[in-house]
Design an enzyme around this catalytic site. Structure first.
Site, PDB file in Angstrom:
ATOM      1  N   SER A 541     -13.232 -13.180   4.587  1.00 35.36           N
ATOM      2  CA  SER A 541     -13.579 -11.984   5.333  1.00 35.36           C
ATOM      3  C   SER A 541     -15.094 -11.928   5.528  1.00 35.36           C
ATOM      4  O   SER A 541     -15.662 -12.822   6.145  1.00 35.36           O
ATOM      5  CB  SER A 541     -13.030 -10.753   4.626  1.00 35.36           C
ATOM      6  OG  SER A 541     -13.031  -9.638   5.477  1.00 35.36           O
ATOM      7  N   ASP A 626      -3.804 -10.034  11.689  1.00 35.87           N
ATOM      8  CA  ASP A 626      -4.924  -9.472  10.946  1.00 35.87           C
ATOM      9  C   ASP A 626      -5.546  -8.308  11.709  1.00 35.87           C
ATOM     10  O   ASP A 626      -5.987  -8.458  12.849  1.00 35.87           O
ATOM     11  CB  ASP A 626      -5.981 -10.571  10.722  1.00 35.87           C
ATOM     12  CG  ASP A 626      -7.009 -10.196   9.681  1.00 35.87           C
ATOM     13  OD1 ASP A 626      -7.226  -8.988   9.452  1.00 35.87           O
ATOM     14  OD2 ASP A 626      -7.613 -11.112   9.089  1.00 35.87           O
ATOM     15  N   HIS A 661      -4.431  -9.931   7.101  1.00 35.58           N
ATOM     16  CA  HIS A 661      -5.707 -10.228   6.449  1.00 35.58           C
ATOM     17  C   HIS A 661      -5.549 -10.867   5.078  1.00 35.58           C
ATOM     18  O   HIS A 661      -6.372 -11.677   4.666  1.00 35.58           O
ATOM     19  CB  HIS A 661      -6.516  -8.931   6.320  1.00 35.58           C
ATOM     20  CG  HIS A 661      -7.967  -9.130   6.061  1.00 35.58           C
ATOM     21  ND1 HIS A 661      -8.816  -9.744   6.961  1.00 35.58           N
ATOM     22  CD2 HIS A 661      -8.741  -8.793   4.998  1.00 35.58           C
ATOM     23  CE1 HIS A 661     -10.044  -9.766   6.468  1.00 35.58           C
ATOM     24  NE2 HIS A 661     -10.020  -9.201   5.277  1.00 35.58           N
TER      25      HIS A 661
END
Length: 690
Positions: A541, A626, A661
């Site tokens: 991320s 995501d 995610h």
């Protein structure tokens, strides 16, 4: 030619078509050849992702035996049939358990004692039967313990549908509420609930009130937050006296409160938002306790009477301190837990609210993590907390706040004969380019030599003020037992060393995050923990942004890189306010509509700074659904790297076409994903046969 490069030449990497798209701001005209990959409904975009997946599978085919071996040894360390430590609420004991061969937890309770008959509240395995992905959001029992509220996401897009289960009949209420977020609160009447709805950008922006057994169309909108930088959350105090509605951006907060016994009443604002001022409140007896950064960068603790909450009536309980950050508090009937960070480590102190006496909870190891566990009871002298370190498996303790004695309730068992005495952890310090001392926590199997020949796995995050945890991982033993040293760079932008540590790694100082990480990598090489051709780095991320930035800045330092759901197209994403989180991100990276921020972000944005040069072996991971880092960021980055890089090193993109995610949801699929990553690392380090 090496075996791996020879293999690569027999396969043709996918090529994304170049379709020039003009982006212009502040007179800066940029051409984005891969902007079209955003078109999720475009068959060519999906075909490109599938081609990359097929290429990755072919390039990793020779590691399939290793992947299986890693998966099996990691699974063999896990007690598949296991039980969490039950926690008590009123006359019930709540817990979850897992069963061998089942991917998800089963949530249960017992009434009266731990010897009572088990009552299964929710079996996630049954919920997941018809879905490739399942994530649980809300899981809350009503105050009278007769109704279960739960929510599920079946795509990975973090859009939850809320359900209500009658625990006396085990029948679902007829109403379901889609497009909700994580937060939720019961009122004390056992029939009124408060929940949050999400907008098209996946931001929780509305608070609604629902009465069980009524149509969702009759739900009352309590609050609408129009500012796209603010997220809305709701919860109930442990004292059960108030429902709290929290509105927060990265730098500003505002809280409203409601008597939990009067759910049809009006929320009262505690303190109107003031840009740059963060605060949180909790309730005890006739008072509110306030943790705030108002004129206190590391936060301070204030107190005021519920009857007179205006700021001029606040009293200081814990003043601001330069060397200690107040992370938060936890209130019980007779005690307050004070959570702090000092010297990079978490600290817990216990205060007797009657006498004022304070003592600290001590921990024996040089690097560790410690955090509060489930403590729903207000009238108790027992604090339950979790403790772990690089060498100590996750442990649950009950701490007697009166006697200062702790009882180990459970340490997660590591099957296969784990011996913690065979591993060593240390706390090291590197010096960054501007002279800042940057901590590194490190763990390895005893017996290694500092001769520059060790394989080393370095990770970091360094954003949003989140500290990186020096926690135990039984899966990591698959690296340590093969001689790989594992390290975390506790870089600026994270919260390890206090609020200033965070603020020194954001906005126009964001590059400190990257230079700190580079300094840690250089230090580990200089101190002969490893060498540049034996050092692998990984981040996810915003940590994936870190990976992309340091790859552009110093590709020579690393043998291989794993970038997991990497936030790499920073300029384009933060300019697009239709995307989740974009406006919120302005308070982390800066608003690119302002030229000084645009220029600065563009100067480090990984996608915008890919050049014609050599890059390390790279594995890039993405999730099609995501909601936080859209799949096209890693896809575009991969395409541009393929276009410009001048080396023959491996570049792989793997997109999970049915997740978001956090990757796969079930524990077995998650292990397989990790085995794939570890196989990539070991293969690149020449340890694939070990």
């Amino acid at each position: 030619m090496t075996k791996d490069n020879a293999l690569q030449t027999t396969l043709t990497p996918p090529t994304a078509s170049k379709k020039p798209h003009v982006l212009e701001l502040h007179g800066d005209r940029r051409i984005d050849n891969y902007f079209w990959l955003r078109e999720i409904d475009n068959p060519d975009a999906i075909a490109y992702l599938e081609a990359e997946n097929a290429y990755t599978e072919a390039m990793m085919q020779h590691t399939e035996t290793l992947q299986t071996k890693l998966y099996e040894e990691m699974l063999a360390r896990i007690q598949e049939t296991d039980l969490s430590v039950p926690y008590r609420k009123d006359n019930y004991y709540y817990y979850s358990r897992t069963e061998e061969g089942k991917a998800y937890p089963i949530h249960c309770r017992k009434k009266g004692s731990l010897e009572a008959l088990e009552e299964v509240l929710l079996d996630q395995n049954k919920l997941a039967l018809e879905h490739e992905f399942l994530s649980l959001g809300v899981l809350q029992v009503s105050p009278n313990h007769q109704i279960l509220a739960y929510s599920v996401d079946t795509s990975g897009a973090e859009q939850y549908t809320l359900f209500f289960l009658d625990l006396t009949t085990y029948e679902l209420y007829p109403e379901t509420i889609p497009e909700t977020y994580y937060s939720f609160a019961w009122a004390n009447d056992n029939k009124t609930v408060f929940y949050t709805k999400i907008d098209p950008a996946n931001r929780p922006f509305q608070l609604l009130r629902h009465t069980l057994g009524t149509s969702v169309d009759e739900d009352v909108l309590i609050f609408h937050e129009p500012d796209n930088a603010f997220f809305l959350e709701v919860g109930r105090t442990r004292s059960e006296a108030y429902i709290m509605m929290s509105l927060g951006s990265q730098i500003t907060s505002e809280i409203h409160y409601l008597d939990a016994n009067d759910p049809n009443g009006s929320f009262q604002i505690f303190l109107p938002r003031k840009t740059g001022v963060l605060y949180d409140i909790d309730h005890h007896s006739d008072s509110f306790y306030i943790v705030t950064n108002d004129e206190a960068i590391n936060f301070k603790l204030m107190k005021t009477l519920v009857a007179s909450p205006a700021q001029e009536n606040w009293q200081t309980i814990i003043p601001h301190r330069e060397d200690i950050m107040l992370s938060g508090i936890s209130l019980f009937a007779n005690y307050m837990i004070i959570y702090e960070r000092q010297g990079g480590l978490p600290i817990g102190r216990v205060q007797n609210l009657s006498t004022g006496n304070i003592h600290q909870i001590s921990f024996p190891e040089p690097t560790y993590d410690f955090y509060e566990s489930s403590n729903p009871e207000f009238n108790t002298t027992t604090l339950r907390f979790n403790y772990t370190s690089f060498t100590t498996p996750h442990s649950v303790f009950d701490y007697d706040m009166e006697t200062n004695q702790r009882e180990l309730k459970k340490e997660i068992e590591v099957l296969g004969g784990y011996d913690r005495s065979q591993y060593q952890s240390e706390w090291l310090v590197a010096t960054s380019a501007d002279g800042t001392k940057v901590p590194i926590s490190i763990v390895y199997k005893k017996g290694i030599q500092k001769d520059g020949k060790n394989a080393l796995f370095l990770t970091g995050y360094g954003s949003y003020g989140y500290p990186s945890s020096s926690a135990f991982s039984s899966n990591r033993l698959s690296l340590l037992d093969r001689g790989v040293v594992f390290a975390i760079a506790h870089i600026r932008g994270g919260g390890e060393m206090g609020r200033k540590w965070y603020e020194d790694g954001k906005f126009l100082q964001k590059k400190n995050t990257f230079t700190d990480f580079i300094a840690c990598a250089e230090y580990l090489i200089g101190e002969k923990w490893t060498s540049s051709d034996r050092q692998v780095i990984s981040g996810g991320s915003a940590g994936g942004l870190l990976m992309g930035a340091v790859m552009n800045m110093r590709p020579d330092l690393f043998k291989a890189v794993i970038a997991d759901v990497p936030f790499v197209d920073v300029v384009t994403t933060t300019l697009d306010t239709s995307l989740p989180l974009s406006v919120t991100e302005w308070e982390e990276w800066g608003n690119p509509n302002v030229m000084v921020y645009y220029d600065y972000i563009k100067s480090y944005s990984p996608y915008d700074n890919v050049e014609a040069k050599n890059y390390p072996d790279t594995l890039i991971l993405a999730g099609l659904n995501d909601a936080r880092v859209k799949y096209w960021e890693p896809a575009k980055w991969t395409a541009k790297l393929r276009e410009l890089k001048t080396d023959n090193n491996i570049l792989l993109l793997r997109t999970n076409m049915g997740a978001g995610h956090s990757g796969a949801s079930g524990r077995y699929d998650s292990l397989k994903e990790l085995a794939f990553e570890y196989a990539f690392v070991l293969d690149r380090l020449g340890l694939g046969d070990s």
